[in-house]
Design an enzyme around this catalytic site. Structure first.
Site, PDB file in Angstrom:
ATOM      1  N   THR A  68       0.819  -1.164   0.096  1.00 28.47           N
ATOM      2  CA  THR A  68       0.108  -0.155  -0.094  1.00 28.47           C
ATOM      3  C   THR A  68       1.000   1.228  -0.055  1.00 28.47           C
ATOM      4  O   THR A  68       1.793   1.511   0.655  1.00 28.47           O
ATOM      5  CB  THR A  68      -1.033  -0.061   1.273  1.00 28.47           C
ATOM      6  OG1 THR A  68      -1.852  -0.952   1.120  1.00 28.47           O
ATOM      7  CG2 THR A  68      -1.753   1.289   1.254  1.00 28.47           C
ATOM      8  N   ASP A  84      -3.145   3.099  -4.049  1.00 23.37           N
ATOM      9  CA  ASP A  84      -2.969   2.249  -5.321  1.00 23.37           C
ATOM     10  C   ASP A  84      -3.930   1.013  -4.999  1.00 23.37           C
ATOM     11  O   ASP A  84      -4.776   1.044  -4.048  1.00 23.37           O
ATOM     12  CB  ASP A  84      -1.490   1.883  -4.837  1.00 23.37           C
ATOM     13  CG  ASP A  84      -1.225   0.821  -3.820  1.00 23.37           C
ATOM     14  OD1 ASP A  84      -1.464   1.218  -2.906  1.00 23.37           O
ATOM     15  OD2 ASP A  84      -0.800  -0.206  -4.013  1.00 23.37           O
ATOM     16  N   ARG A  86      -2.825  -2.492  -5.260  1.00 20.27           N
ATOM     17  CA  ARG A  86      -2.349  -3.815  -5.173  1.00 20.27           C
ATOM     18  C   ARG A  86      -2.125  -4.330  -3.789  1.00 20.27           C
ATOM     19  O   ARG A  86      -2.026  -3.709  -2.810  1.00 20.27           O
ATOM     20  CB  ARG A  86      -0.726  -3.714  -5.637  1.00 20.27           C
ATOM     21  CG  ARG A  86       0.023  -4.619  -5.323  1.00 20.27           C
ATOM     22  CD  ARG A  86       1.642  -4.787  -5.527  1.00 20.27           C
ATOM     23  NE  ARG A  86       2.047  -4.840  -6.861  1.00 20.27           N
ATOM     24  CZ  ARG A  86       2.996  -4.751  -7.567  1.00 20.27           C
ATOM     25  NH1 ARG A  86       4.057  -4.591  -7.018  1.00 20.27           N
ATOM     26  NH2 ARG A  86       3.142  -4.644  -8.906  1.00 20.27           N
ATOM     27  N   LYS A 100      -9.072   0.251  -1.815  1.00 17.14           N
ATOM     28  CA  LYS A 100      -8.615   0.451  -0.610  1.00 17.14           C
ATOM     29  C   LYS A 100      -9.027   1.987   0.061  1.00 17.14           C
ATOM     30  O   LYS A 100      -8.745   2.331   1.226  1.00 17.14           O
ATOM     31  CB  LYS A 100      -6.915   0.723  -0.935  1.00 17.14           C
ATOM     32  CG  LYS A 100      -6.312  -0.515  -1.321  1.00 17.14           C
ATOM     33  CD  LYS A 100      -4.847  -0.289  -1.200  1.00 17.14           C
ATOM     34  CE  LYS A 100      -4.196  -1.572  -1.837  1.00 17.14           C
ATOM     35  NZ  LYS A 100      -2.446  -1.276  -1.872  1.00 17.14           N
ATOM     36  N   GLY A 114      -2.470  -2.109   5.586  1.00 19.05           N
ATOM     37  CA  GLY A 114      -2.160  -3.261   6.487  1.00 19.05           C
ATOM     38  C   GLY A 114      -2.974  -4.434   5.803  1.00 19.05           C
ATOM     39  O   GLY A 114      -2.809  -4.933   4.608  1.00 19.05           O
ATOM     40  N   SER A 196       3.602   1.287   2.943  1.00 19.11           N
ATOM     41  CA  SER A 196       4.914   0.875   2.779  1.00 19.11           C
ATOM     42  C   SER A 196       5.603   1.751   1.642  1.00 19.11           C
ATOM     43  O   SER A 196       6.570   2.092   1.677  1.00 19.11           O
ATOM     44  CB  SER A 196       4.957  -0.577   2.071  1.00 19.11           C
ATOM     45  OG  SER A 196       3.945  -0.915   1.155  1.00 19.11           O
ATOM     46  N   ASP A 233       7.941   1.279  -4.679  1.00 20.23           N
ATOM     47  CA  ASP A 233       7.698   0.483  -3.552  1.00 20.23           C
ATOM     48  C   ASP A 233       7.139  -0.881  -4.184  1.00 20.23           C
ATOM     49  O   ASP A 233       6.247  -0.817  -4.848  1.00 20.23           O
ATOM     50  CB  ASP A 233       6.787   1.151  -2.529  1.00 20.23           C
ATOM     51  CG  ASP A 233       6.281   0.239  -1.452  1.00 20.23           C
ATOM     52  OD1 ASP A 233       7.239  -0.556  -0.866  1.00 20.23           O
ATOM     53  OD2 ASP A 233       4.743  -0.144  -1.283  1.00 20.23           O
ATOM     54  N   SER A 236       3.495  -1.775  -3.567  1.00 13.38           N
ATOM     55  CA  SER A 236       2.442  -0.835  -3.921  1.00 13.38           C
ATOM     56  C   SER A 236       2.471  -1.175  -5.589  1.00 13.38           C
ATOM     57  O   SER A 236       3.534  -1.406  -6.076  1.00 13.38           O
ATOM     58  CB  SER A 236       2.506   0.414  -3.739  1.00 13.38           C
ATOM     59  OG  SER A 236       2.552   0.871  -2.399  1.00 13.38           O
TER      60      SER A 236
END
Length: 305
Positions: A68, A84, A86, A100, A114, A196, A233, A236
């Site tokens: 995330t 995002d 993923r 999300k 999370g 992240s 990242d 993500s």
């Protein structure tokens, strides 16, 4: 309590040579359980499962994490949220188009990072409480109300609910953006990032955010920040969703607002052999038989309304 401790020690010593039912039965107590609080009834069972998994070199199923990059900022006439899409399971991409940005109330939404199940169910529970409160008070929900309910819920479970949230919305007091950590610590900020990929997104915000931004500028900044997380990242990825909550009460929720990694052109570029496609009539039909089963009123149960 001394007797219980002795029983637990015996259970630990026997845990490798006992079955789950034996260990579970050995720690049961005849005393009535206390009302409320945490339940540790499955501690020994879970420990035994972990030990058995280690001995057999098997892998236990893991919770799906969102990885995330989630962001939120306040602009001149409202709030813009972004995320995002993923969801990951360890090193695997479990979902390429995960939602999300969760609905809480008509005037507020909440981004979650999370464990996917924790973020989704926590926001659903708080959304239900806000709906009941609106029905009782006959007034729109305030953002600080949702903020208080969320932080109390997370603090109650001491971080065991893995939900890092970015709450955004508008009410009679103006636009608001809050960040809520899994342990219950909070902050009210003009812009924030979590997940992240939060560091990559924050670098974009620190460079580009300013007070009294126009809506198109705010949306573009949110897109850039999410894409910074997507490309820097590993947790993500995929698309960028945005949600604009305005002071006039309107909401623009754009799923797939930016799709930097389209897969359809790649799939279209793959040419499959004609031998892989089975045309109609390839398998011959040797014979057909049709049989009718008559139904009468005697076979039907009639129920009067």
């Amino acid at each position: 309590w001394k007797g219980k401790i002795k029983t637990l020690v015996k259970s630990y010593n026997k845990i490798n040579n006992s079955t789950m039912s034996e260990v579970t039965e050995s720690i049961k107590s005849n005393e009535p359980s206390a009302v409320g609080g945490f339940s540790f009834d499955n501690v020994h069972r879970n420990r035994m499962i972990e030990n058995l998994a280690k001995d057999s070199n098997s892998v236990l199923p893991q919770a799906t994490k969102t990885g995330t990059t989630i962001v939120g900022l306040v602009y001149k006439d409202g709030v813009v949220l972004g995320a995002d899409t993923r969801a990951t399971n360890d090193t695997e991409v479990a979902e390429k188009n995960c939602e999300k940005i969760h609905y809480l109330a008509p005037n507020m939404y909440c981004c979650g990072a999370g464990t996917a199940a924790d973020t989704e169910m926590t926001t659903k529970m708080i959304s239900s409480q806000l709906e009941l409160l609106r029905m009782n008070t006959h007034s729109p929900s305030r953002v600080v109300t949702a903020f208080t309910l969320l932080k109390r819920k997370l603090f109650q479970y001491q971080g065991h609910i893995s939900a890092a949230l970015v709450l955004g919305g508008c009410d009679i007091n103006g636009p608001h953006v809050y960040q809520i950590y899994p342990h219950g610590s909070t902050g009210k900020l003009p812009y924030t990032t979590m997940g992240s990929g939060s560091l990559a997104a924050m670098s974009v915000f620190e460079q580009g955010w300013r007070e009294n931004m126009a809506e198109n500028e705010a949306v573009e900044l949110v897109r850039r920040s999410i894409l910074a997380g997507v490309f820097n990242d590993l947790g993500s990825g995929s698309n960028c969703d945005t949600c604009v909550i305005r002071m006039d009460g309107t909401v623009a929720y754009n799923r797939g607002d930016v799709t930097p990694n389209p897969v359809q052109p790649l799939r279209d570029g793959i040419s499959h052999s004609s031998k892989l496609s089975i045309s109609a009539g390839t398998t011959p039909i040797l014979s057909t038989k049709h049989q009718r089963f008559p139904v009468t009123l005697a076979d039907v149960d009639v129920v009067e309304a």
